[in-house]
Enzyme design. Structure first.
Site, PDB file in Angstrom:
ATOM      1  N   ALA A   4     -18.786   2.205   6.973  1.00  0.00           N
ATOM      2  CA  ALA A   4     -18.276   1.598   5.732  1.00  0.00           C
ATOM      3  C   ALA A   4     -19.315   0.685   5.107  1.00  0.00           C
ATOM      4  O   ALA A   4     -19.383   0.540   3.881  1.00  0.00           O
ATOM      5  CB  ALA A   4     -16.987   0.845   6.028  1.00  0.00           C
TER       6      ALA A   4
ATOM      7  N   GLU B 266       0.853  -1.193   0.000  1.00  0.00           N
ATOM      8  CA  GLU B 266       0.000   0.000   0.000  1.00  0.00           C
ATOM      9  C   GLU B 266       0.883   1.236   0.000  1.00  0.00           C
ATOM     10  O   GLU B 266       1.887   1.271   0.694  1.00  0.00           O
ATOM     11  CB  GLU B 266      -0.812  -0.065   1.305  1.00  0.00           C
ATOM     12  CG  GLU B 266      -1.700   1.116   1.559  1.00  0.00           C
ATOM     13  CD  GLU B 266      -2.495   0.935   2.854  1.00  0.00           C
ATOM     14  OE1 GLU B 266      -3.272  -0.022   2.954  1.00  0.00           O
ATOM     15  OE2 GLU B 266      -2.335   1.775   3.746  1.00  0.00           O
TER      16      GLU B 266
HETATM   17  C1  FAD Z   1      -6.528  -2.097   5.412  1.00  0.00           C
HETATM   18  C2  FAD Z   1      -6.872  -0.720   5.892  1.00  0.00           C
HETATM   19  C3  FAD Z   1      -6.748   0.361   5.029  1.00  0.00           C
HETATM   20  C4  FAD Z   1      -7.081   1.657   5.463  1.00  0.00           C
HETATM   21  N1  FAD Z   1      -6.934   2.727   4.603  1.00  0.00           N
HETATM   22  C5  FAD Z   1      -7.308   3.961   4.998  1.00  0.00           C
HETATM   23  C6  FAD Z   1      -7.224   5.078   4.111  1.00  0.00           C
HETATM   24  O1  FAD Z   1      -6.806   4.964   2.968  1.00  0.00           O
HETATM   25  N2  FAD Z   1      -7.615   6.294   4.576  1.00  0.00           N
HETATM   26  C7  FAD Z   1      -8.106   6.462   5.857  1.00  0.00           C
HETATM   27  O2  FAD Z   1      -8.457   7.595   6.229  1.00  0.00           O
HETATM   28  N3  FAD Z   1      -8.196   5.426   6.708  1.00  0.00           N
HETATM   29  C8  FAD Z   1      -7.813   4.187   6.317  1.00  0.00           C
HETATM   30  N4  FAD Z   1      -7.917   3.139   7.189  1.00  0.00           N
HETATM   31  C9  FAD Z   1      -8.371   3.396   8.558  1.00  0.00           C
HETATM   32  C10 FAD Z   1      -9.899   3.295   8.731  1.00  0.00           C
HETATM   33  O3  FAD Z   1     -10.535   4.283   7.953  1.00  0.00           O
HETATM   34  C11 FAD Z   1     -10.216   3.489  10.195  1.00  0.00           C
HETATM   35  O4  FAD Z   1      -9.747   2.399  10.942  1.00  0.00           O
HETATM   36  C12 FAD Z   1     -11.645   3.826  10.559  1.00  0.00           C
HETATM   37  O5  FAD Z   1     -11.666   4.303  11.899  1.00  0.00           O
HETATM   38  C13 FAD Z   1     -12.643   2.681  10.461  1.00  0.00           C
HETATM   39  O6  FAD Z   1     -12.872   2.337   9.153  1.00  0.00           O
HETATM   40  P1  FAD Z   1     -13.760   1.032   8.778  1.00  0.00           P
HETATM   41  O7  FAD Z   1     -13.892   1.046   7.328  1.00  0.00           O
HETATM   42  O8  FAD Z   1     -13.215  -0.149   9.452  1.00  0.00           O
HETATM   43  O9  FAD Z   1     -15.156   1.468   9.488  1.00  0.00           O
HETATM   44  P2  FAD Z   1     -16.476   0.684   9.828  1.00  0.00           P
HETATM   45  O10 FAD Z   1     -16.518  -0.669   9.256  1.00  0.00           O
HETATM   46  O11 FAD Z   1     -17.597   1.609   9.509  1.00  0.00           O
HETATM   47  O12 FAD Z   1     -16.368   0.521  11.420  1.00  0.00           O
HETATM   48  C14 FAD Z   1     -16.080   1.658  12.240  1.00  0.00           C
HETATM   49  C15 FAD Z   1     -16.547   1.367  13.675  1.00  0.00           C
HETATM   50  O13 FAD Z   1     -17.977   1.385  13.712  1.00  0.00           O
HETATM   51  C16 FAD Z   1     -18.495   0.149  14.194  1.00  0.00           C
HETATM   52  N5  FAD Z   1     -19.713  -0.085  13.403  1.00  0.00           N
HETATM   53  C17 FAD Z   1     -19.813  -0.480  12.121  1.00  0.00           C
HETATM   54  N6  FAD Z   1     -21.103  -0.505  11.731  1.00  0.00           N
HETATM   55  C18 FAD Z   1     -21.837  -0.081  12.791  1.00  0.00           C
HETATM   56  C19 FAD Z   1     -23.232   0.142  13.015  1.00  0.00           C
HETATM   57  N7  FAD Z   1     -24.144  -0.085  12.051  1.00  0.00           N
HETATM   58  N8  FAD Z   1     -23.625   0.602  14.226  1.00  0.00           N
HETATM   59  C20 FAD Z   1     -22.713   0.839  15.225  1.00  0.00           C
HETATM   60  N9  FAD Z   1     -21.387   0.634  15.059  1.00  0.00           N
HETATM   61  C21 FAD Z   1     -20.961   0.195  13.868  1.00  0.00           C
HETATM   62  C22 FAD Z   1     -17.386  -0.864  13.974  1.00  0.00           C
HETATM   63  O14 FAD Z   1     -17.456  -1.949  14.900  1.00  0.00           O
HETATM   64  C23 FAD Z   1     -16.149  -0.001  14.202  1.00  0.00           C
HETATM   65  O15 FAD Z   1     -15.887   0.128  15.577  1.00  0.00           O
HETATM   66  C24 FAD Z   1      -7.571   1.844   6.790  1.00  0.00           C
HETATM   67  C25 FAD Z   1      -7.678   0.739   7.654  1.00  0.00           C
HETATM   68  C26 FAD Z   1      -7.342  -0.532   7.215  1.00  0.00           C
HETATM   69  C27 FAD Z   1      -7.455  -1.688   8.178  1.00  0.00           C
END
Ligand code: FAD
Length: 317
Positions: free
Chosen positions: A144, A19
């Site tokens: 997400a 990445e």
């Molecule tokens: C492989 C990888 C690549 C990344 N790349 C980037 C990047 O390019 N740019 C960047 O800014 N960040 C990046 N991140 C960081 C990421 O954006 C953060 O970790 C962010 O805080 C959570 O993203 P997520 O997509 O996991 O969120 P989600 O899947 O939405 O989860 C976020 C939180 O909400 C909770 N949750 C989910 N759905 C619900 C619901 N319906 N109700 C209540 N709670 C819920 C989950 O348990 C979790 O605690 C990356 C992380 C990883 C692991």
């Protein structure tokens, strides 16, 4: 080609991928190429390009601080297109909820289609630096999972407005994030896994994990995910420690534990050159064990530097 097809085609061989982070606005892309060039001999089938959301910057003007909202590392999609063209490699833009309206996301996905970019990582993004909690952008998504649904809808030919229904379906392969040590906001690992399952049920095709330094945590995570019925490929994310400061920084920013043995090895170093070597050796051991366990891909967080990733890849691939 889709990531899932690359994995199928590899027939059990572990693939190498990494990445990269776009350069700071105003810097040339050449530096990025200089870091990517040495890694291409390990034939990555895909390269991820991160997206950073907009943030406030402060500039002094007439003795006062002027506050401006700006994206300091723009250009994710441009870089994806340019790497695809230059290296003939698949590229995966990271698509965020934070900082984007649903409309803007749709435009981005349409651009991806025109550029023949078939894979996207769907992520929520973190809270802005000055915020304690993530607040969704007006007109954007909160989680997400909602973004996954939007992309999956395009795969069904459903765009945002009913008036624009198309028979031309998208064909995106969708990646999402998983957290072997749970996401920092999740009340428990099990509840976080249930959220991960929701993302998969809504259309995610594969998972890439947050960095971890103890393979046991990854193996347990995969076992728990499988027990819950998450059956898509789970790709481990590996980050070699490179400087002493990482001992505090990585747990603080990514909420990951560092094993005591690694802490002691880093603390015993007298220079960052030695720390880098300790980090490389640890990542080589981690990678070899994961590869022996049959992980589909080893995905490295290069953070813009490739020399340590190259040292690891030489030993593992
Ligand atoms: C492989 C990888 C690549 C990344 N790349 C980037 C990047 O390019 N740019 C960047 O800014 N960040 C990046 N991140 C960081 C990421 O954006 C953060 O970790 C962010 O805080 C959570 O993203 P997520 O997509 O996991 O969120 P989600 O899947 O939405 O989860 C976020 C939180 O909400 C909770 N949750 C989910 N759905 C619900 C619901 N319906 N109700 C209540 N709670 C819920 C989950 O348990 C979790 O605690 C990356 C992380 C990883 C692991």
């Amino acid at each position: 080609m889709k990531i899932t097809d690359h994995i199928k085609k590899a027939k059990g061989e572990t693939l190498f991928s990494f990445e990269i982070v776009p350069p700071v606005k105003g810097k040339s892309i050449q530096e990025l190429y200089r870091n990517i060039d040495p890694l291409m001999e390990f034939k990555p089938p895909f390269i991820d390009v991160t997206t950073s959301r907009e943030e406030y910057i402060y500039k002094e003007k007439d003795g006062l601080l002027d506050k401006k909202l700006t994206r300091t590392r723009p250009g994710t999609l441009g870089i994806c297109a340019s790497l695809k063209h230059k290296y003939d490699v698949d590229t995966v833009p990271h698509v965020l909820c934070g900082g984007f309206t649903k409309e803007e996301t749709e435009y981005l996905l349409v651009d991806c289609q025109y550029l023949e970019i078939e894979n996207v990582m769907a992520l929520r993004g973190d809270a802005r630096k000055e915020e304690k909690y993530f607040t969704p952008t007006k007109g954007g998504h909160q989680f997400a999972s909602e973004l996954v649904k939007q992309i999956h809808d395009i795969n069904q030919g459903k765009y945002l407005h009913d008036t624009i229904e198309s028979n031309e379906c998208g064909d995106f392969c969708i990646g999402v994030a998983g957290y072997p040590e749970k996401h920092m906001e999740a009340p428990s690992l099990q509840s976080d896994l249930k959220r991960l399952k929701e993302k998969v049920e809504l259309g995610a095709d594969y998972v890439v994990t947050q960095m971890f330094f103890d393979n046991k945590k990854f193996f347990e995570f995969v076992e728990a995910a499988r027990a819950l019925g998450i059956n898509v490929p789970i790709i481990p994310g590996i980050k070699p420690i490179a400087v002493k400061r990482h001992l505090q920084l990585l747990p603080q920013v990514f909420r990951v534990d560092i094993p005591q043995e690694l802490i002691e090895a880093v603390e015993a170093c007298t220079s960052n050159q030695e720390v880098r070597q300790v980090g490389v050796e640890w990542a080589i051991q981690q990678s070899k064990e994961l590869k022996a366990a049959g992980v589909p891909v080893l995905h490295y967080y290069s953070m813009g530097k490739s020399d340590n990733i190259k040292d690891i890849a030489k030993e593992v691939f």
